[in-house]
Design an enzyme around this catalytic site. Structure first.
Site, PDB file in Angstrom:
ATOM      1  N   HIS A 113      -2.107   6.983   0.970  1.00 16.60           N
ATOM      2  CA  HIS A 113      -1.498   6.717  -0.343  1.00 16.60           C
ATOM      3  C   HIS A 113      -1.914   5.352  -0.906  1.00 16.60           C
ATOM      4  O   HIS A 113      -1.766   5.105  -2.099  1.00 16.60           O
ATOM      5  CB  HIS A 113       0.031   6.841  -0.277  1.00 16.60           C
ATOM      6  CG  HIS A 113       0.736   5.761   0.480  1.00 16.60           C
ATOM      7  ND1 HIS A 113       1.359   5.988   1.694  1.00 16.60           N
ATOM      8  CD2 HIS A 113       0.952   4.454   0.201  1.00 16.60           C
ATOM      9  CE1 HIS A 113       1.912   4.871   2.109  1.00 16.60           C
ATOM     10  NE2 HIS A 113       1.680   3.922   1.215  1.00 16.60           N
TER      11      HIS A 113
ATOM     12  N   SER B 227       2.249  -1.292   3.519  1.00 15.47           N
ATOM     13  CA  SER B 227       1.690   0.031   3.822  1.00 15.47           C
ATOM     14  C   SER B 227       0.248  -0.064   4.303  1.00 15.47           C
ATOM     15  O   SER B 227      -0.588  -0.727   3.693  1.00 15.47           O
ATOM     16  CB  SER B 227       1.728   0.916   2.576  1.00 15.47           C
ATOM     17  OG  SER B 227       3.033   1.305   2.285  1.00 15.47           O
TER      18      SER B 227
ATOM     19  N   ASP C 163      -1.324  10.958   6.165  1.00 14.76           N
ATOM     20  CA  ASP C 163      -1.323   9.707   5.397  1.00 14.76           C
ATOM     21  C   ASP C 163      -2.208   8.648   6.054  1.00 14.76           C
ATOM     22  O   ASP C 163      -1.850   7.482   6.121  1.00 14.76           O
ATOM     23  CB  ASP C 163       0.109   9.180   5.233  1.00 14.76           C
ATOM     24  CG  ASP C 163       0.209   8.109   4.147  1.00 14.76           C
ATOM     25  OD1 ASP C 163      -0.675   8.080   3.267  1.00 14.76           O
ATOM     26  OD2 ASP C 163       1.147   7.296   4.191  1.00 14.76           O
TER      27      ASP C 163
END
Length: 458
Positions: free
Chosen positions: A101, A204, A131
């Site tokens: 992402h 992230s 992911d």
């Protein structure tokens, strides 16, 4: 008195010192930005970040200034770099791991190293289901992380994260492992590591380290109602991430095992109805047509208890176990079927991009007073719409066992007490022979979704 004074010193000495670990590992951690059509708010994995505090008040001037000066917040949509996340170097020739992402839909990916160099990265491959994304930069002799084994992590163990929350490069936070192999909604192929490490937008894709300085996970998600950290962080296990990275590097895409079933949790009443001593396993609510499960003889109503010797305690345990098996390999499943334990061996297939479905026929209406139900033949249009091969439709629910079990008008009953329902007459026959005072399994399709519930006639 002396013991009381010494107690804080003893406790402080027991806490880990992260300074050496951070010095050794931070050079291999990178900041990742993308170039795309930017908007006036910052797109983050946790939603749109806006200039308001938790109660809607204005953010203090220092933070307004910080974000206003960042290129992504200048007027008008235009190509501009956005600081979106973090990553870490896994090989000295420039391979980098991050989240899918973080780089999704990017026209260009920029990597900023610990020595302040900025290099354009090539996206080798990306896998949305886990992911995980693999990048490469044109550089040599880079510092690399040490890779650990996430399978060896224990709950309560200290872990540390390094990343760029809100653009603050190489911020370090620490905490403990709260749980392992945690299943999240819509994330069926990743057994997440749950921690209480403070993670925020920008973390992230960054690494999660153990006290040995080894990467054990990729920080990926948080649970939040405010948009910020609330004590629940989730990381992708490095064992899963490296398997994905190897496939992306070698073939450019990821293959994962596929069984071809829709499953549900086993509660206490269902456990009793299937002859289990306690709630456990993954209940097969539907076997998809043409799937490996159908070819291998798996049946609706089977409760999968083990896969290749590994216990399936919760239904969420099954998808990651299946996903890690290479397509074409044989799997051994231990199931509870009709009150008996059986072994089913089948060949695992390849996860398709789109799952196929199938259909069939039925017949006439009637009332089953024993269950408090009025049922009718299945409408052929629903067979096609919901991919149901057979069953009867509930037209009315009155006082009785059906109401207590939670049946509603419009439910389609496809199986009762282990017997597939083809016609209204057959349903009446099976219903008339049900035992009293004991739960039996009832399979229904509700608005297209298959579901098992426990039915008991008092």
């Amino acid at each position: 008195m002396l013991a009381w004074l010494c107690a804080p010193l003893v406790n402080a000495a027991a806490l880990p010192d992260f300074t050496e670990l951070v010095e050794e590992t931070s050079p291999a951690v990178v900041n990742i930005s993308t170039v795309s059509r930017s908007e006036q708010s910052l797109s983050t994995p946790f939603g749109q970040f806006e200039f308001h505090g938790p109660q809607g008040e204005d953010v203090p001037e220092i933070f307004r200034h910080f974000f206003r000066d960042m290129p992504q917040f200048r007027e008008g949509p235009r190509k501009a770099p956005r600081s979106l996340g973090s990553g870490f170097i896994i090989s000295s020739d420039g391979y980098i791991l991050t989240n899918h992402h973080v780089i999704k839909d990017a026209e260009e990916v920029l990597v900023r190293l610990n020595d302040r160099r900025e290099l354009q990265a090539e996206v080798i491959g990306s896998d949305e289901r886990t992911d995980v994304a693999l990048l490469r930069i044109d550089a040599r002799d880079l510092p690399v992380v040490k890779k650990g084994r996430s399978a060896d992590l224990k709950v309560g163990e200290w872990v540390l994260a390094i990343g760029s929350p809100f653009g603050f490069d190489h911020s370090v936070t620490a905490g403990i492992v709260s749980a392992t192999e945690r299943a999240l909604a819509n994330e069926t192929y990743v057994p997440f590591i749950q921690t209480d490490v403070a993670i925020n937008p920008g973390n992230s894709g960054g690494p999660l380290f153990n006290l040995e300085g080894e990467v054990v996970g990729i920080n990926s998600q948080i649970y939040t109602r405010s948009g910020g950290f609330m004590g629940l962080s989730f990381a992708i296990p490095i064992d899963v991430a490296m398997d994905v990275a190897d496939q992306l590097k070698n073939q450019g895409f990821v293959q994962r095992g596929w069984l071809g079933v829709i499953i549900q949790e086993v509660n206490r009443d269902l456990a009793e109805s299937f002859g289990l001593k306690k709630p456990a396993g993954a209940l097969v609510a539907k076997v998809l047509p043409g799937s490996p499960a159908q070819s291998g003889g798996l049946q609706e109503g089977d409760v999968i208890l083990k896969l290749n010797g590994k216990s399936v305690e919760l239904s969420s345990d099954l998808p990651p176990l299946v996903g890690r098996i290479k397509p074409g390999q044989t799997a051994r499943l231990e199931v509870m079927r009709s009150g008996r334990r059986e072994v089913v061996e089948l060949v695992i297939g390849t996860m398709p991009d789109e799952e196929q479905q199938a259909s069939r026929t039925a017949d006439k209406p009637a009332e089953t007073g024993r269950l408090g139900l009025v049922v009718a033949p299945l409408d052929p249009t629903l067979k096609d719409k919901w991919a149901i091969s057979s069953g009867v439709m509930v037209q009315q629910v009155m006082e009785g066992a059906g109401l207590q079990a939670g049946l509603v008008r419009g439910d389609v009953i496809t199986m009762l007490n282990g017997q597939r329902i083809e016609t209204v007459e057959q349903f009446e026959q099976v219903a008339s022979s049900l035992p009293e005072g004991r739960s039996v399994p009832l399979r229904i399709v509700r608005r297209g979704s298959p579901l098992f519930i426990a039915l008991k006639i008092e």
